[in-house]
Design a protein around this motif. Structure first.
Motif, PDB file in Angstrom:
ATOM      1  N   UNK A  20       0.815  -1.215   0.000  1.00  0.00           N
ATOM      2  CA  UNK A  20       0.000   0.000   0.000  1.00  0.00           C
ATOM      3  C   UNK A  20       0.850   1.267   0.000  1.00  0.00           C
ATOM      4  N   UNK A  21       2.066   1.195   0.561  1.00  0.00           N
ATOM      5  CA  UNK A  21       2.966   2.347   0.481  1.00  0.00           C
ATOM      6  C   UNK A  21       3.315   2.648  -0.976  1.00  0.00           C
ATOM      7  N   UNK A  26       2.650   5.904  -5.437  1.00  0.00           N
ATOM      8  CA  UNK A  26       2.531   5.859  -6.893  1.00  0.00           C
ATOM      9  C   UNK A  26       1.389   6.736  -7.374  1.00  0.00           C
ATOM     10  N   UNK A  27       0.250   6.667  -6.671  1.00  0.00           N
ATOM     11  CA  UNK A  27      -0.909   7.469  -7.075  1.00  0.00           C
ATOM     12  C   UNK A  27      -0.607   8.966  -6.960  1.00  0.00           C
ATOM     13  N   UNK A  28       0.107   9.371  -5.906  1.00  0.00           N
ATOM     14  CA  UNK A  28       0.461  10.782  -5.757  1.00  0.00           C
ATOM     15  C   UNK A  28       1.300  11.261  -6.945  1.00  0.00           C
ATOM     16  N   UNK A 337      13.963   6.465  -1.303  1.00  0.00           N
ATOM     17  CA  UNK A 337      12.868   5.858  -0.544  1.00  0.00           C
ATOM     18  C   UNK A 337      12.099   4.836  -1.362  1.00  0.00           C
ATOM     19  N   UNK A 338      11.804   5.171  -2.630  1.00  0.00           N
ATOM     20  CA  UNK A 338      11.077   4.249  -3.499  1.00  0.00           C
ATOM     21  C   UNK A 338      11.893   2.979  -3.740  1.00  0.00           C
ATOM     22  N   UNK A 395       6.139  -1.610 -11.172  1.00  0.00           N
ATOM     23  CA  UNK A 395       5.062  -2.331 -10.474  1.00  0.00           C
ATOM     24  C   UNK A 395       4.393  -1.505  -9.379  1.00  0.00           C
ATOM     25  N   UNK A 396       3.050  -1.522  -9.381  1.00  0.00           N
ATOM     26  CA  UNK A 396       2.211  -0.877  -8.365  1.00  0.00           C
ATOM     27  C   UNK A 396       2.326   0.645  -8.390  1.00  0.00           C
ATOM     28  N   UNK A 397       3.143   1.183  -9.280  1.00  0.00           N
ATOM     29  CA  UNK A 397       3.459   2.602  -9.295  1.00  0.00           C
ATOM     30  C   UNK A 397       2.938   3.294 -10.544  1.00  0.00           C
TER      31      UNK A 397
END
Length: 425
Positions: A20-21, A26-28, A337-338, A395-397
């Protein structure tokens, strides 16, 4: 023996939190990469950030469904899931929609659906099922051949859709096979193939041949074995033939746009002015992504403050080039961080895989970690110019419903399998 009512499940919340992080951050960045400086409208579903919010909500539904299904279902019906995935890949050639030169999508009216994103999880299940069969031993060639075919069929179907990036992801399964007993010679051979290909294009066949001779001699001397003339000769002949094949493929088979990307990456163009011109035209995306990342400095320009992001200098920034938004607006701190979260996620999956009591769950876990690693490595390497430009999402981003749902299913099947290990005796 546990009764059905005594079954216990313990989900790994560290993995779930890391998931979820990545999705949230990713959405931001999708929001930042897709807005144009005007007032944000979260209910305008023409905007990518609004669509992605819907995709995220639906992924939560997928998580609930995936975790509610009995863990044994995934093993028992892995073959059927795999066949359905293959049929969906074949169906694209008949009913598919072509986007950016790749016929990889079904047009569902309100959205498009990319079956190759779900084929990864299906192939991972099929490979894990075959490896865990009592009659399978990866030391024998016949079993190796069968598992190679399982991996190759979806990879070839995706390649025929003109989606080279997604095809390369299937190389991830060799890490799984190596963990489960595939002889080391396959990984060594794969590494040598890559080295010979690069040397051939960069320096020519003569240098490649000399390198092959030196490598063979070095191998024998480090092993303190007397070099076999026949073996050495065969290896050198194979290297020369492969070099010729690489040169021929590069000059006559590889599409022009891919050839240009390789040329820029290896700096095959000798004329500096021509190389600069290619970077400004053919490698425009790469050129702009490097500028965006470097402009972020240590701490970044701030959320929604990236001038190159707002100005849309980097095409497709909310999809394959989403990492450039992180670099510009969040700087070194954000990019580090990513990368750290991705590394932690992959390490966590590998750790949990080693704790599994069944070979099926362990092999599937390694497949999940390997697929995430290949996507992560290629995407970030691509936007930083470390490897040739290859269209592959982070992925997920990255933006996209099919990609997000495919990775969600891939990961949460493993989380379900891991939660069931307490019930496996």
């Amino acid at each position: 023996m546990l009764r059905k009512t005594d079954r216990h499940f313990k989900f790994d919340w560290i993995t779930i939190i890391l998931f979820f992080l990545l999705v949230g951050f990713g959405w931001l960045n999708i929001l930042s990469a897709s807005h144009t400086g005007e007032t944000l409208d979260y209910f305008n579903f023409q905007d990518p950030y609004s669509k992605q919010l819907i995709f995220i909500m639906l992924s939560v539904v997928l998580i609930i469904i995936t975790l509610s299904i009995d863990a044994k279902f995934y093993e028992r019906f892995s073959s059927i899931i795999y066949m359905v995935a293959l049929l969906s890949l074949v169906g694209v050639f008949i009913f598919g929609k072509t986007i950016n030169g790749a016929t990889s999508w079904y047009n569902l009216g309100v959205m498009t659906f990319q079956p190759s994103e779900f084929a990864k999880a299906a192939t991972a299940l099929a490979v894990a099922k075959y490896i865990s069969d009592l009659n399978t031993d990866l030391k024998y060639f016949k079993d190796q051949l069968k598992v190679f075919i399982i991996i190759a069929i979806p990879a070839i179907l995706i390649l025929l859709q003109n989606d080279t990036g997604s095809t390369l992801v299937y190389a991830a399964f060799f890490f799984v096979l190596y963990r489960e007993g595939l002889p080391t010679i396959y990984l060594i051979s794969a590494l040598l193939v890559i080295i010979i290909a690069i040397l051939t294009l960069k320096f020519g066949i003569i240098i490649t041949t000399i390198t092959a001779v030196v490598s063979v001699l070095a191998y024998h001397f480090t092993r303190r074995k007397k070099p076999s003339i026949i073996q050495t000769t065969l290896i050198i002949i194979a290297a020369i033939l492969f070099s010729f094949a690489i040169r021929y493929a590069y000059n006559t088979i590889i599409p022009a746009h891919q050839k240009d990307r390789i040329s820029i990456w290896l700096r095959l163009e000798k004329d500096p002015s021509e190389l600069r011109k290619m970077r400004q035209t053919v490698a425009y995306n790469l050129n702009e992504s490097e500028k965006a990342i470097s402009s972020g400095g240590f701490s970044g320009k701030g959320f929604l403050e990236g001038t190159r992001t707002t100005g849309k200098f980097v095409p497709e920034q909310h999809t394959d080039y989403i990492f450039t938004t992180v670099g510009e607006e969040w700087g070194f701190i954000g990019t580090f961080g990513v990368v750290l979260i991705f590394v932690l996620l992959i390490i966590r999956i590998l750790h949990l895989s080693e704790l599994q009591k069944s070979q099926f769950s362990r092999a599937y876990g390694y497949a999940v970690a390997s697929i995430f690693f290949i996507h992560f490595m290629i995407n970030i390497g691509m936007v930083m110019g470390l490897i040739p430009t290859i269209g592959i999402p982070l992925p997920l981003f990255s933006y996209g419903g099919s990609g997000l749902w495919g990775f969600t299913i891939l990961l949460f099947i493993f989380i379900k399998l891991d939660s069931n290990k307490i019930n496996e005796w």
